[in-house]
Design an enzyme around this catalytic site. Structure first.
Site, PDB file in Angstrom:
ATOM      1  N   ILE A 155     -16.710  -8.011  14.757  1.00  0.00           N
ATOM      2  CA  ILE A 155     -16.138  -8.508  13.499  1.00  0.00           C
ATOM      3  C   ILE A 155     -15.755  -9.984  13.639  1.00  0.00           C
ATOM      4  CG2 ILE A 155     -14.226  -8.238  11.855  1.00  0.00           C
ATOM      5  CD1 ILE A 155     -14.266  -5.185  12.619  1.00  0.00           C
ATOM      6  N   ARG A 231      -5.198  -4.223  13.277  1.00  0.00           N
ATOM      7  CA  ARG A 231      -4.242  -3.121  13.319  1.00  0.00           C
ATOM      8  C   ARG A 231      -2.844  -3.700  13.089  1.00  0.00           C
ATOM      9  NH1 ARG A 231      -7.895  -0.393  12.454  1.00  0.00           N
ATOM     10  NH2 ARG A 231      -8.699   1.401  13.603  1.00  0.00           N
ATOM     11  N   ASP A 255      -4.175  -6.491   5.726  1.00  0.00           N
ATOM     12  CA  ASP A 255      -4.885  -5.273   5.314  1.00  0.00           C
ATOM     13  C   ASP A 255      -4.319  -4.070   6.054  1.00  0.00           C
ATOM     14  OD1 ASP A 255      -7.012  -3.859   3.923  1.00  0.00           O
ATOM     15  OD2 ASP A 255      -7.927  -3.613   5.902  1.00  0.00           O
ATOM     16  N   GLU A 260       2.040   1.870   8.462  1.00  0.00           N
ATOM     17  CA  GLU A 260       1.243   2.235   7.281  1.00  0.00           C
ATOM     18  C   GLU A 260       0.946   3.733   7.162  1.00  0.00           C
ATOM     19  OE1 GLU A 260      -2.353  -0.032   8.310  1.00  0.00           O
ATOM     20  OE2 GLU A 260      -3.439   1.867   8.477  1.00  0.00           O
ATOM     21  N   HIS A 292      -5.482  -1.064   3.974  1.00  0.00           N
ATOM     22  CA  HIS A 292      -6.472  -0.752   5.016  1.00  0.00           C
ATOM     23  C   HIS A 292      -7.846  -0.469   4.386  1.00  0.00           C
ATOM     24  CE1 HIS A 292      -6.661   0.717   9.423  1.00  0.00           C
ATOM     25  NE2 HIS A 292      -7.842   0.279   9.057  1.00  0.00           N
ATOM     26  N   GLN A 293      -8.295  -1.422   3.589  1.00  0.00           N
ATOM     27  CA  GLN A 293      -9.536  -1.217   2.844  1.00  0.00           C
ATOM     28  C   GLN A 293     -10.664  -2.137   3.297  1.00  0.00           C
ATOM     29  OE1 GLN A 293      -8.076  -2.635  -1.240  1.00  0.00           O
ATOM     30  NE2 GLN A 293     -10.074  -3.607  -1.187  1.00  0.00           N
ATOM     31  N   ALA A 294     -10.415  -2.896   4.382  1.00  0.00           N
ATOM     32  CA  ALA A 294     -11.427  -3.885   4.767  1.00  0.00           C
ATOM     33  C   ALA A 294     -12.789  -3.233   5.045  1.00  0.00           C
ATOM     34  CB  ALA A 294     -10.959  -4.669   5.984  1.00  0.00           C
TER      35      ALA A 294
HETATM   36  P1  NAD Z   1     -15.066  -5.141  19.179  1.00  0.00           P
HETATM   37  O1  NAD Z   1     -14.749  -4.163  20.247  1.00  0.00           O
HETATM   38  O2  NAD Z   1     -16.492  -5.480  18.884  1.00  0.00           O
HETATM   39  O3  NAD Z   1     -14.319  -6.534  19.492  1.00  0.00           O
HETATM   40  C1  NAD Z   1     -12.994  -6.622  19.901  1.00  0.00           C
HETATM   41  C2  NAD Z   1     -12.834  -7.910  20.679  1.00  0.00           C
HETATM   42  O4  NAD Z   1     -11.447  -8.066  21.002  1.00  0.00           O
HETATM   43  C3  NAD Z   1     -13.605  -7.918  22.014  1.00  0.00           C
HETATM   44  O5  NAD Z   1     -14.373  -9.100  22.122  1.00  0.00           O
HETATM   45  C4  NAD Z   1     -12.515  -7.866  23.059  1.00  0.00           C
HETATM   46  O6  NAD Z   1     -12.849  -8.569  24.256  1.00  0.00           O
HETATM   47  C5  NAD Z   1     -11.392  -8.581  22.314  1.00  0.00           C
HETATM   48  N1  NAD Z   1     -10.082  -8.339  22.915  1.00  0.00           N
HETATM   49  C6  NAD Z   1      -9.669  -7.325  23.710  1.00  0.00           C
HETATM   50  N2  NAD Z   1      -8.403  -7.536  24.100  1.00  0.00           N
HETATM   51  C7  NAD Z   1      -8.003  -8.706  23.551  1.00  0.00           C
HETATM   52  C8  NAD Z   1      -6.817  -9.469  23.603  1.00  0.00           C
HETATM   53  N3  NAD Z   1      -5.771  -9.080  24.343  1.00  0.00           N
HETATM   54  N4  NAD Z   1      -6.753 -10.626  22.910  1.00  0.00           N
HETATM   55  C9  NAD Z   1      -7.831 -11.058  22.184  1.00  0.00           C
HETATM   56  N5  NAD Z   1      -8.994 -10.386  22.103  1.00  0.00           N
HETATM   57  C10 NAD Z   1      -9.072  -9.226  22.773  1.00  0.00           C
HETATM   58  O7  NAD Z   1     -14.321  -4.617  17.875  1.00  0.00           O
HETATM   59  P2  NAD Z   1     -14.640  -4.970  16.362  1.00  0.00           P
HETATM   60  O8  NAD Z   1     -15.653  -4.026  15.832  1.00  0.00           O
HETATM   61  O9  NAD Z   1     -14.878  -6.424  16.231  1.00  0.00           O
HETATM   62  O10 NAD Z   1     -13.243  -4.559  15.677  1.00  0.00           O
HETATM   63  C11 NAD Z   1     -12.061  -5.273  15.938  1.00  0.00           C
HETATM   64  C12 NAD Z   1     -10.897  -4.482  15.403  1.00  0.00           C
HETATM   65  O11 NAD Z   1     -10.962  -4.433  13.974  1.00  0.00           O
HETATM   66  C13 NAD Z   1     -10.875  -2.991  15.796  1.00  0.00           C
HETATM   67  O12 NAD Z   1     -10.257  -2.797  17.055  1.00  0.00           O
HETATM   68  C14 NAD Z   1     -10.088  -2.341  14.693  1.00  0.00           C
HETATM   69  O13 NAD Z   1      -8.731  -2.281  15.071  1.00  0.00           O
HETATM   70  C15 NAD Z   1     -10.231  -3.316  13.526  1.00  0.00           C
HETATM   71  N6  NAD Z   1     -10.918  -2.736  12.365  1.00  0.00           N
HETATM   72  C16 NAD Z   1     -10.283  -2.722  11.169  1.00  0.00           C
HETATM   73  C17 NAD Z   1     -10.917  -2.207  10.054  1.00  0.00           C
HETATM   74  C18 NAD Z   1     -10.257  -2.208   8.695  1.00  0.00           C
HETATM   75  O14 NAD Z   1     -10.732  -1.515   7.789  1.00  0.00           O
HETATM   76  N7  NAD Z   1      -9.212  -2.970   8.482  1.00  0.00           N
HETATM   77  C19 NAD Z   1     -12.209  -1.665  10.183  1.00  0.00           C
HETATM   78  C20 NAD Z   1     -12.830  -1.711  11.417  1.00  0.00           C
HETATM   79  C21 NAD Z   1     -12.196  -2.238  12.518  1.00  0.00           C
END
Ligand code: NAD
Length: 344
Positions: A155, A231, A255, A260, A292-294
């Site tokens: 993301i 989160r 979001d 929540e 939480h709708q992203a």
């Molecule tokens: P991903 O696993 O591809 O990427 C996460 C990145 O965070 C990795 O590059 C990892 O090295 C890095 N990371 C780990 N520990 C860290 C730290 N202490 N400081 C900084 N970076 C750190 O995950 P993603 O698919 O990109 O998703 C990221 C987050 O988005 C998920 O963990 C989830 O919580 C959140 N998410 C939210 C929604 C939503 O609807 N709001 C939907 C999907 C995911």
């Protein structure tokens, strides 16, 4: 047909799972209730339970699920911070949907930022009442500002690409930087100091819990914008509220919210909200909260249903679970499972 149960069902979930379930030879019983220690008994007789981000999957819930015969917990989410993996290890396999649409989440992060900065939500309400005044609607150019991206995973990287289109200068922090990515990595402290906007795209772990707190906010520029689509508990909400009141934080796009679970995804409009921090935050003109709708796009819902059903099919077909995650994977990041074996 294998029967599985589905917790925390919303009409939109059912729509996408019903379209695909026959292809995967699965029959689904949908429960509207959330999964938690008190509702886990409903899984009696099912080998597979499907769950989501705000279900409470603690040791108590896992023990009940196990007693009920559940052997696979299929998360229809990427995040998994709501699971007690230690309790599940050796009893219940956990699978998830590691990627369903990074675009959905990254685009929502930018939508929140643009909306709050340019006060689109306020302009919309005003013009519906034929109030065409611009007072209070001023924003700032994103072009030339510094965007600090925390987490450059799936993301975060899409978000960086979007930001480039806006002419933002991008810096990033990730303990596992991507090699040869062209991304300018800095320490988290430097990121806090240099950013005009900070967007969080890392998972919630014990290292990232409350990473935005009074101390780190103190490092930031006055007027900084914070965007959180990851989160809620990445941010200490009380500290954030305090900094908004002090006008240190210029805007917060949220979001997700750390408390929540009992609120988001439900219509609480007839309820007296007991959470004073959230209520106060929502009342601020420079805070924008979505529920939480992203993730919530057609493409993402289709992909979530498809991968979840594929995960379940792999389980019933005795195959290796491509998207399994366990106590060892989460603890050391280095689970000894190999290409031919499950985590346990
Ligand atoms: P991903 O696993 O591809 O990427 C996460 C990145 O965070 C990795 O590059 C990892 O090295 C890095 N990371 C780990 N520990 C860290 C730290 N202490 N400081 C900084 N970076 C750190 O995950 P993603 O698919 O990109 O998703 C990221 C987050 O988005 C998920 O963990 C989830 O919580 C959140 N998410 C939210 C929604 C939503 O609807 N709001 C939907 C999907 C995911």
């Amino acid at each position: 047909m294998k029967k599985v149960c589905f917790f925390d069902t919303k009409p939109y979930d059912k729509l996408y799972f019903e379209q695909l379930k026959d292809q995967y030879g699965v029959e689904i019983d949908y429960f509207e209730t959330r999964l938690g220690p008190k509702t886990a008994f409903m899984a009696k007789g099912y080998e597979v339970a499907i769950a989501f981000v705000n279900d409470i999957i603690d040791k108590e819930a896992i023990d009940v699920l196990y007693e009920c015969g559940v052997r696979l917990l299929a998360m229809r989410s990427a995040g998994y911070n709501n699971i007690d993996f230690k309790a599940a290890f050796g009893k219940i396999h956990v699978v998830r949907v590691p990627a369903y649409s990074p675009y959905a989440v990254a685009e929502h992060a930018m939508a929140l930022l643009l909306t709050l900065n340019r006060k689109i939500h306020r302009a919309y309400s005003r013009t519906r009442e034929f109030n065409f005044s611009l007072n209070g609607l001023m924003g700032f150019d994103l072009h030339g500002k510094t965007m600090g991206v925390v987490g450059t995973g799936k993301i975060g990287r899409v978000f960086i690409d979007i930001c480039k289109g806006f002419g933002l200068k991008i810096i990033a922090y990730d303990p596992f930087p991507l090699e040869n990515s062209g991304i300018q990595y800095v320490s988290f402290e430097e990121l806090c100091k240099a950013s005009d906007i900070i967007s969080l795209h890392c998972p919630l772990t014990k290292d990232t819990f409350h990473m935005i707190n009074q101390k780190t906010i103190d490092l930031m520029k006055k007027g900084v914008y914070i965007v959180n689509t990851s989160r809620g508990a990445l941010i200490n909400s009380e500290d954030l509220l305090h900094a908004i009141k002090e006008e240190k934080i210029g805007g917060a796009c949220l979001d997700v919210y750390e408390e929540e679970t009992e609120l988001f995804y439900e219509d609480m409009s007839y309820t007296i909200i007991q959470d004073d921090v959230l209520s106060r935050m929502i009342s601020m003109p420079n805070v924008l909260v979505t529920s939480h709708q992203a993730f919530f796009t057609k493409e993402a819902l289709h992909n979530i249903a498809e991968t979840t059903l594929m995960n379940i099919k792999e389980y019933f077909d005795q195959q290796v679970l491509t998207n399994e995650i366990c106590y060892q994977c989460t603890k050391t990041g280095d689970c000894p499972r190999d290409k031919n074996n499950r985590c346990f």
